[in-house]
Design a protein around this motif. Structure first.
Motif, short mmCIF file in Angstrom:
data_model
loop_
_atom_site.label_atom_id
_atom_site.label_comp_id
_atom_site.label_asym_id
_atom_site.label_seq_id
_atom_site.Cartn_x
_atom_site.Cartn_y
_atom_site.Cartn_z
N ASN A 156 0.86 -1.18 0.00
CA ASN A 156 0.00 0.00 0.00
C ASN A 156 0.90 1.23 0.00
OD1 ASN A 156 -2.14 1.74 0.12
ND2 ASN A 156 -2.69 1.28 2.24
N GLY A 157 1.16 1.78 -1.20
CA GLY A 157 2.13 2.86 -1.29
C GLY A 157 3.48 2.36 -0.82
N PRO A 158 4.15 3.11 0.08
CA PRO A 158 5.46 2.66 0.58
C PRO A 158 5.38 1.60 1.67
CG PRO A 158 4.88 4.76 1.57
CD PRO A 158 3.80 4.46 0.56
N LEU A 159 4.16 1.27 2.11
CA LEU A 159 3.98 0.29 3.18
C LEU A 159 3.96 -1.12 2.61
CD1 LEU A 159 3.38 -0.35 6.19
CD2 LEU A 159 0.94 -0.13 5.61
N LYS A 160 4.76 -2.00 3.18
CA LYS A 160 4.81 -3.40 2.77
C LYS A 160 4.74 -4.28 4.01
CE LYS A 160 7.94 -6.86 0.75
NZ LYS A 160 9.27 -7.07 0.11
N ILE A 161 3.81 -5.24 3.99
CA ILE A 161 3.70 -6.20 5.09
C ILE A 161 3.92 -7.58 4.50
CG2 ILE A 161 2.27 -7.12 6.95
CD1 ILE A 161 0.60 -4.57 6.80
N ASP A 162 4.89 -8.29 5.04
CA ASP A 162 5.14 -9.68 4.64
C ASP A 162 4.54 -10.56 5.72
OD1 ASP A 162 6.11 -12.21 4.06
OD2 ASP A 162 8.03 -11.48 3.33
N SER B 284 6.60 -13.72 6.96
CA SER B 284 7.75 -13.51 7.85
C SER B 284 7.42 -12.62 9.04
CB SER B 284 8.92 -12.90 7.07
OG SER B 284 8.59 -11.59 6.62
N GLY B 285 6.24 -11.99 9.01
CA GLY B 285 5.85 -11.10 10.10
C GLY B 285 6.62 -9.80 10.13
N SER B 286 7.09 -9.36 8.96
CA SER B 286 7.88 -8.13 8.90
C SER B 286 7.10 -7.01 8.21
CB SER B 286 9.19 -8.37 8.16
OG SER B 286 8.95 -8.80 6.83
N VAL B 287 7.42 -5.78 8.60
CA VAL B 287 6.77 -4.60 8.06
C VAL B 287 7.85 -3.64 7.58
CG1 VAL B 287 5.21 -2.66 8.52
CG2 VAL B 287 4.85 -4.86 9.68
N TRP B 288 7.65 -3.11 6.38
CA TRP B 288 8.62 -2.20 5.78
C TRP B 288 7.93 -0.92 5.36
CZ3 TRP B 288 13.84 -3.68 5.10
CH2 TRP B 288 14.11 -5.03 5.44
N LEU B 289 8.63 0.18 5.57
CA LEU B 289 8.19 1.48 5.09
C LEU B 289 9.28 1.97 4.15
CD1 LEU B 289 5.72 3.28 5.54
CD2 LEU B 289 7.06 4.59 7.19
N GLY B 290 9.04 1.81 2.87
CA GLY B 290 10.10 2.07 1.90
C GLY B 290 11.19 1.02 2.07
N GLU B 291 12.41 1.46 2.29
CA GLU B 291 13.54 0.55 2.47
C GLU B 291 13.83 0.24 3.92
OE1 GLU B 291 15.10 -0.86 -0.10
OE2 GLU B 291 13.65 0.17 -1.39
N GLU B 292 13.04 0.82 4.82
CA GLU B 292 13.31 0.66 6.26
C GLU B 292 12.34 -0.32 6.89
OE1 GLU B 292 13.41 3.35 10.39
OE2 GLU B 292 12.77 4.23 8.48
N ILE C 207 10.25 -1.65 9.92
CA ILE C 207 9.66 -1.05 11.12
C ILE C 207 9.29 -2.17 12.09
CG2 ILE C 207 7.89 0.51 12.00
CD1 ILE C 207 9.72 1.77 9.92
N HIS C 208 9.65 -2.00 13.34
CA HIS C 208 9.38 -3.02 14.34
C HIS C 208 8.12 -2.71 15.14
CE1 HIS C 208 13.22 -4.98 13.56
NE2 HIS C 208 13.77 -3.77 13.53
N PHE C 209 7.29 -3.73 15.33
CA PHE C 209 6.03 -3.59 16.04
C PHE C 209 5.95 -4.60 17.18
CE2 PHE C 209 5.18 -1.72 11.96
CZ PHE C 209 4.25 -0.71 12.21
N SER D 63 0.09 4.39 18.57
CA SER D 63 1.47 3.93 18.39
C SER D 63 1.69 3.39 16.98
CB SER D 63 1.78 2.84 19.43
OG SER D 63 3.10 2.37 19.26
N VAL D 64 0.72 2.62 16.47
CA VAL D 64 0.83 2.09 15.11
C VAL D 64 0.90 3.23 14.11
CG1 VAL D 64 -0.39 0.81 13.30
CG2 VAL D 64 -0.33 -0.08 15.65
N ARG D 65 0.03 4.22 14.26
CA ARG D 65 -0.02 5.33 13.31
C ARG D 65 1.27 6.15 13.36
NH1 ARG D 65 -6.09 7.75 13.86
NH2 ARG D 65 -5.46 8.89 12.00
N LYS D 66 1.81 6.30 14.54
CA LYS D 66 3.05 7.06 14.66
C LYS D 66 4.19 6.40 13.89
CE LYS D 66 6.18 9.02 18.14
NZ LYS D 66 6.46 9.16 19.60
N LYS D 67 4.20 5.08 13.91
CA LYS D 67 5.28 4.35 13.25
C LYS D 67 5.17 4.34 11.73
CE LYS D 67 6.35 1.27 17.13
NZ LYS D 67 6.44 -0.13 17.63
N ILE D 68 3.94 4.27 11.20
CA ILE D 68 3.82 4.16 9.75
C ILE D 68 3.50 5.48 9.06
CG2 ILE D 68 3.10 1.74 9.88
CD1 ILE D 68 0.23 2.63 9.37
N ASP D 69 3.05 6.49 9.81
CA ASP D 69 2.69 7.76 9.19
C ASP D 69 3.77 8.82 9.33
OD1 ASP D 69 0.23 7.09 8.10
OD2 ASP D 69 -0.86 7.49 9.95
N ARG D 70 4.87 8.51 9.95
CA ARG D 70 5.91 9.53 10.14
C ARG D 70 6.48 9.96 8.80
NH1 ARG D 70 11.06 6.43 11.25
NH2 ARG D 70 10.56 4.23 10.95
#
Length: 239
Positions: A137-143, A146-154, A156-158, A203-210
């Protein structure tokens, strides 16, 4: 028993019996309906893999059934009808039917056409499973695998709860989920503390909307719940 399910919509008892007996011999699970109202109920509640449909139903024309199904499903539809004019076939196919058999028909031909439709079902399922492990979804990627979340190339830990919230919203992108629904799905039981949900959601919004100047991923519906926005869709100006 074959893992696929077939709905046979036919008001002629003899033809219905012929089709269902043939399906039984081949190990196909099936259900039947004799009119349009019953057919729609079966389609919505049971969601079969393939619909075998007669056009001449006692309470409605089969064309209306095709059109209603196509509003929400891509399930294969095989018409079995006494209507043999080319115009009847064209109307049914244009409405969304996938195949057309004219009565009287051979059961061998019906089975052959059914196998073609089921190969398509299997192909669609395989592709869906292959693509379902990744959410974009745009720059947001959820695998999900593997349970991993990416925002662009970074990456993000949840926390576990944050991740469950994010996954629930992503799997219902575009839909407003109520507070109670989210609390039940994430905490596993009816949980009345909406204030706790607000803390985790913040907390979720802060991590993905920054660092985003565009619309946020998660929209708040005051007094109702939350919705994950289709960011690319909205940012392109399509509404």
């Amino acid at each position: 028993m074959n893992k696929h399910s077939i709905l046979v919509v036919e008001d002629d008892r003899a033809v219905q019996k012929l089709i269902t007996t043939t399906l039984d011999l081949q190990g196909y699970a099936h259900r039947t309906a004799s009119d349009g109202e019953q057919a729609l109920m079966e389609l919505v509640t049971k969601q079969p893999d393939v619909l075998i449909l007669d056009l001449g139903l006692p309470d409605t024309d089969g064309l209306s059934i095709i059109k209603k199904v196509r509003e929400w499903s891509t399930m294969p539809i095989i018409i079995v009808s006494a209507r043999s004019e080319d115009q009847d076939k064209i109307q049914a196919l244009d409405a969304g039917a996938d195949d057309y058999l004219t009565k009287p028909f051979s059961v061998e031909e019906l089975l052959a056409r059914l196998r073609v439709m089921l190969r398509r079902v299997n192909y669609d399922r395989h592709n869906a499973q292959a693509n379902s492990s990744i959410f974009l979804n745009g720059p947001l990627k959820i695998d999900y695998s593997s349970g991993s979340v990416w925002l662009g190339e970074e990456e993000i830990h949840f926390t576990p709860i944050e991740y469950k919230l994010l996954c629930l919203l992503s799997k219902n992108v575009g839909k407003v989920l109520t507070h109670n629904y989210i609390l039940y799905e994430v905490w596993g039981k009816y949980y009345e503390e909406v204030s706790v949900l607000r803390v985790f959601m913040a907390s979720v919004r802060k991590k993905i909307d920054r660092n985003r100047s565009a619309i946020p991923f998660i929209q708040t519906r005051v007094g109702v719940g939350y919705r994950m926005m289709n960011v690319e869709y909205k940012e392109n100006g399509d509404d």
